[in-house]
Every structure is written in structure tokens, then in C-alpha cells.
Design a protein around this motif. Sequence first.
Motif: not given
Length: 333
Positions: A21-29
Motif C-alpha cells: 500500500s505504501h508503494t501504491a501511494k509512492a507510485l502515484l506520486r
Amino acid sequence: MGSPSALPSVLVAGGAGYIGSHTAKALLRAGFQPVVLDNLSTGHRTAVNYGPFYEGSISDAALLGEIAAAHRPVGAILFAGYIAVGESTQNPSKYFHNNVVEPMQFLDHYRELDLPQNVVFSSSAAVYGIQGSDPIAESSPMDPLSPYAETKLFFERVLRWYGSAYGVKSACLRYFNAAGADPDGELGECHGPETHLIPLALAALTEGAPLRVFGTDYATPDGTAIRDYIHVTDLADAHIRALRHLMNDGSASFVANLGTGTGTSVREVIQMVERVAGKTVPVEYGPRRDGDAPALVADASYVRELLGWVPQHSSLESIIRTAWAWHTREARR
Ligand code: UFG
């Protein structure tokens, strides 16, 4: 589900979990559209906030075909693993099935799709087993001591052979101790049951049951075991760098440690928790936990050189502050 995005999509298998989930957020950013696929067996629907969500198995060929058609991902990041070392020794079948058989089925379906074959894989420092006190490089001997660790090493090897035979490009990222929470407070660590030191130390503060320290007789400066704690936001950043690296023409598959290179003892963690929270952690001292290494610290020089990755959030204070903020927020819910 969701409609196609103008951003390049990345399939995040297991994106409802802690690191996913942290990686999904970072991907969008970072300018990617995360497309999360998760069966919610251990992940949390509330942690999927940054793009389309598909609930189902990573081995479901029809579902993968649907995702491919709708989003044309430029790569896949494979979390979706069980992580409890102790449980894996009690129930190896569960671990080999979920962490090897299903990911292999995933790979076999994925390589049939007409998509760029870039795969970032969640591996673990557990592949090294018990080493001496020196920092551990990727070339250090491997000695998986649990079914969990075996599954990680096995799948690394699957990826290597799938690279030479089928052209799958992969990055196997060997995490040391993932810790901390999203600095914005949107995401955090929530395992059930929880076995990790930092969330248990925080729970001891709010719930009162003492934290049990596993062993005070290690040959370390304060007698407690040493680990290399790496902030989950830094781990997320490393996944994006790894994916971008694979996407470059001419780059090759690789295996890399993700750690800071700094060791921290159990007592040092407890002291920092007490400093950040302003309260004393109730502690009881017990014997060593079976299978625990005295010290596990990364030599992280390779990944710094290859990907230019330098942890930004991984001071012990930042790890504990973000974890404590998340913990107190969750406790209020
Ligand atoms: N510890 C305690 N009390 C607890 C929990 C942990 O004293 O209640 C100690 C452990 O003995 C260890 C340290 O805190 O010395 C860290 O333990 P964690 O359970 O938080 O993490 P591990 O180092 O055991 O496990 C991590 C990853 C695993 C991975 C393993 C080996 O979570 O996925 O490193 O690389 F397999």
C-alpha cells in the motif's frame, strides 16, 4: 475496477498490504497509476486508495487478462506473500503454496500477455539465515532457516531462470526490517497477529500487556539482538527506482539488499519508543526466540550505486515517530 489512466499503469499484486500500500501511494506520486490486485486474505481494503482495485487471486488467468486489457501495465510488483516466519515452520504447505505456487502461476499467465515483462519481487534478508556480525552483502552465503525464507529464495531462482529462458526482467529486493508508517498518516503497519518488535512495543504502551524481549544474552553491546530497520516509505521508493531501472532498455535483472547499513538493538528501539511517546514501555525479559539471528545488518552499497537509492526517512526517530502517530490514530478509531 477503474477506467484507463493517462499515466503508465503498474500492477501491484498484494497492494493492500503494508509495503504494497505504501508503494501504491509512492507510485502515484511518481507518475504511475497503481492497479492493485489483492485477495484481502491479509491486506486491508481501506489501504487501497490510489487507483483501481481488483479483488482476487494473483493466479487467476481471466482476471489477469482483464487487468491487462484494461490497463496495459508497464510492469508488475509482486508483494502478495505470507510473512510469518514462525507460522511457516508450523504450516509449510501454506507458505509454499502462497509464496511459490501461486506466484509461479501468476508469472506463467503474465508472460503469456503481450506486456513488458518487468517484475519487481519482494524478497527478504531471511534468505541469509544467521550470519556473523558483519554487514551482509548480496554475495554473502545464503542459508534459509525457515519455509518462509526458502520460499523467497526459491522464487528468486524461478525469476532467474524465467529471465534466461523467457526474457522476464526482474528485480529481487531483499528487505531487512521494514518499519515505520506513511509520514502523512494515511497508511501504517497492521498485521494480524502482530509479531514485529516496533508495533508490539507501541501496543505495550497503549494496551498495557508487557513487551517480551527475546534474549538479553547475545554477544552484542547491550545483549539484545541487532536489526537494520528501514522505513517503509524508503522501501516504496526503492521499488519505483527498481522498476524504472528494469524499464530502461539494456538493463539487466538484479538482486539487491534494502537496508540502511546501520544496526539497532532491541533495547535501543525501546528507548526511542519511550523518548517519542514520553512513556515507559512495560517490558519483560525472556529467552531467545527460536531461529533469531544475533545481528542482521545490510551492506546496502550495491543498491545505492545501482539505483541511486539513499534512505530519507530511516533514522530510528523518524521510524518510531511515524509508527507512533499511526498507532495512536488507529487506537482512537
Ligand atoms: N523481538 C522481541 N520481542 C518481540 C518481537 C521481536 O524482542 O515481541 C525482537 C526479535 O527477537 C528480533 C527483533 O526484535 O531480535 C526484531 O524482530 P521482528 O519480529 O520485528 O523482526 P525479525 O527480524 O524477526 O523479522 C524480519 C522480517 C521477516 C524476515 C526476518 C529475517 O519481519 O520477514 O526479518 O530477515 F524474515
